[in-house]
Design an enzyme around this catalytic site. Structure first.
Site, PDB file in Angstrom:
ATOM      1  N   LYS A  35       0.849  -1.189   0.000  1.00 16.99           N
ATOM      2  CA  LYS A  35       0.000   0.000   0.000  1.00 16.99           C
ATOM      3  C   LYS A  35       0.878   1.229   0.000  1.00 16.99           C
ATOM      4  O   LYS A  35       1.965   1.226   0.597  1.00 16.99           O
ATOM      5  CB  LYS A  35      -0.906   0.012   1.242  1.00 16.99           C
ATOM      6  CG  LYS A  35      -1.667   1.312   1.474  1.00 16.99           C
ATOM      7  CD  LYS A  35      -2.314   1.341   2.846  1.00 16.99           C
ATOM      8  CE  LYS A  35      -2.934   2.698   3.131  1.00 16.99           C
ATOM      9  NZ  LYS A  35      -3.551   2.771   4.462  1.00 16.99           N
ATOM     10  N   GLU A  70      -7.436  11.937  13.440  1.00 19.61           N
ATOM     11  CA  GLU A  70      -6.510  10.853  13.761  1.00 19.61           C
ATOM     12  C   GLU A  70      -5.568  11.221  14.907  1.00 19.61           C
ATOM     13  O   GLU A  70      -4.684  12.074  14.767  1.00 19.61           O
ATOM     14  CB  GLU A  70      -5.688  10.472  12.530  1.00 19.61           C
ATOM     15  CG  GLU A  70      -4.821   9.246  12.738  1.00 19.61           C
ATOM     16  CD  GLU A  70      -4.231   8.700  11.456  1.00 19.61           C
ATOM     17  OE1 GLU A  70      -3.448   7.750  11.526  1.00 19.61           O
ATOM     18  OE2 GLU A  70      -4.579   9.221  10.372  1.00 19.61           O
TER      19      GLU A  70
END
Length: 521
Positions: free
Chosen positions: A249, A302
């Protein structure tokens, strides 16, 4: 107030003359059981003749900090930037004179000696003009710091005074006391009318524009825009590298530059920031660049790492995204689909495992839920796994930040392979985007967030309109679709566009441009 400040400055002056080095005097004073914590900073700006250097609000009722002026600066360069600022702050704290006056509770999170700022995402990447002159780590200890420990808790004022061996004690005490009294008066004036830091609810019905599929302000027809074509080409390169086995990824970022059409008013920007989603961490940093005065602003969902008392650690694994629905039923269906999506689940597990691996040598215990939950934001919802742990003796929040950054959610997996790919193929300098931003104090408390949903604002030294660079990123995996990733990134950019609109920076012309692009879908 003046007596307590005077005692601290006098002691610091004696220590400075003995050592021949500057010493920081830090005094914590309680102000009230409860005061509003939002855009009263407008009145404070006027009272002090300056703007806030730091605004940081933890999510879900955590501490809120607003700092004015600079008592001390901590900077660092290169890959060792985390260790350098940790070491320098420890030395500063060891030599400082710290006093908690007038019944203030010593060691309250975010009070006293606090350093706030940001790190650069990748110090090994060449610096673009927009980030020129900004260190790889840039932190300040404010001269005046207001701290809301909790929305319904007490409010504290910290006064930090740098003292050199030749400092005139009487003058230093008078200046610090005058500034502190002016700030307190400004808060008292603003008290009846200003909002709180509580923001809007984290859930509820999403804006109707979210729709059934990914929609965004700057989606344009495929093949009709050079920027879209460049993005699709980079996504294609990433997918090819993943399918060839080079990495699992990679998170590809892009930016969008906006020239504000409305007048810039920092007070209005702080008001807009205060009203953002309460499940996001809100931050604003003021800094100088080679291009002029700048501000780094964002509302990040986050949490990278939060620590209490130097040992109790909390972090969040956040990866996997879906749009919000236009109705509660549609929104619930989209959330359930996200929870059941194998691609999104795999992407999320990489982040969870990376956090677990990074914390293993630092934590004495680790609690990780077996499955993620949904974090719902106004325009997007994410897979989210909260993780708690207890740090081993001798370990600190900055050790954790260094170990975690960058997570697979903002860099990729494996980490080093993803970073190498980004250095070769990503066409922008992220600067502070997707890097740690936050604060920590001398008592071992602190919070750092991943600076996503963020924007850099600046005005040239020669004047002119405010300009803003908005940042967003998408996780690319083997079956990513270039068009879908563009639309997802555009939806993420909408959060910052909305903030700028609420701050009065996007006027009629900008809104007409947005409408034209949406009509072209």
């Amino acid at each position: 107030m003046e007596e307590t400040i005077g005692r601290a400055v006098q002691t610091a002056a004696s220590r400075a003359r003995q050592t021949g080095r500057p010493v920081l005097a830090s005094v914590v004073l309680p102000l009230a059981d409860r005061l509003p914590g939002g855009a009263w900073a407008a009145a404070a700006c006027e009272a002090l003749g300056s703007e806030p250097r730091v605004v940081m609000v933890a999510p879900d009722g955590g501490p809120a900090l607003v700092g004015f002026g600079v008592a001390w600066q901590l900077t660092a360069e290169g890959p060792e930037r985390f260790e350098t600022v940790r070491r320098d702050f420890s030395r500063l704290a060891a030599s400082a004179v710290r006093i908690a006056g007038d019944s203030a509770q010593d060691g309250e999170p975010g009070t006293g000696l606090v350093a706030a700022g940001a790190f650069r995402f990748d110090p090994e990447r060449p610096v673009d003009p927009g980030w020129e002159g900004i260190p790889d780590a840039a932190f300040v200890v404010p001269r005046l710091l207001l701290t809301w420990v909790a929305p319904s808790g007490p409010v504290y004022l910290t006064v930090n005074v740098p003292v050199r061996p030749d400092t005139d004690v009487e003058t230093a005490v008078a200046r610090a006391s005058t500034e502190a009294r002016a700030l307190v008066r400004a808060m008292q004036v603003a008290h009846p009318i200003e909002p709180t830091w509580e923001g809007e609810g984290p859930e509820g019905q999403a804006p109707a524009a979210a729709g059934r599929r990914w929609e965004a302000d700057h989606v344009v027809p495929d093949g009709k825009d050079a920027e879209v074509r460049r993005w699709q080409a980079r996504v294609g390169l990433a997918v090819q590298a993943i399918r060839q086995g080079s990495l699992d990824k990679v998170v590809l970022a892009r930016s969008e530059e906006v020239r504000a059409t409305g007048p810039f008013d920092l007070r209005q920007l702080v008001r807009a920031l205060a009203g953002q989603c309460s499940s996001s961490a809100r931050f604003l940093l003021s800094f100088g660049t080679a291009r002029g005065q700048g501000w780094w602003v964002g509302a990040s969902p986050e949490v990278l790492a939060a620590c209490r008392a130097g040992t109790e650690l909390r972090t969040v694994a956040l990866a996997g995204s879906a749009p919000r629905g236009a109705t509660p039923q549609e929104d619930a269906a989209l959330g359930e689909s996200l929870l059941a999506n194998p691609k999104q689940q795999a992407e999320h597990r990489w982040v969870v495992e990376a956090v677990r691996e990074a914390l293993a040598p630092l934590a004495a215990s680790l609690e990780v839920p077996q499955s993620p939950r949904l974090l719902k934001l106004p325009y997007v919802q994410h897979l989210c796994t909260p993780i708690t742990s207890r740090l081993r003796p001798g370990r600190s929040l900055l050790d954790v930040v260094a170990a975690l950054h960058p997570t697979p959610a903002v860099g990729g997996h494996p980490r080093e392979a993803a970073l190498r790919w980004l250095r070769e193929h990503e066409d922008l300098d992220r600067g502070w985007y997707a890097a740690p931003v936050g604060w920590w104090d001398a008592a071992g408390n602190g919070e750092f967030w991943v600076a996503i949903r963020s924007a850099r604002l600046w005005v040239d030294d020669g004047g002119g309109p405010i300009r803003a660079t908005l940042f967003a990123g998408c996780g690319i995996v083997a079956d990513s679709d270039p068009h879908d990733e563009w639309v997802e990134s555009a939806l993420k950019l909408r959060a910052m566009r909305q903030l700028l609109a609420q701050a009065g920076l996007l006027g009629k012309a900008e809104k007409e441009e947005v409408g034209a692009r949406r009509a072209a879908i």
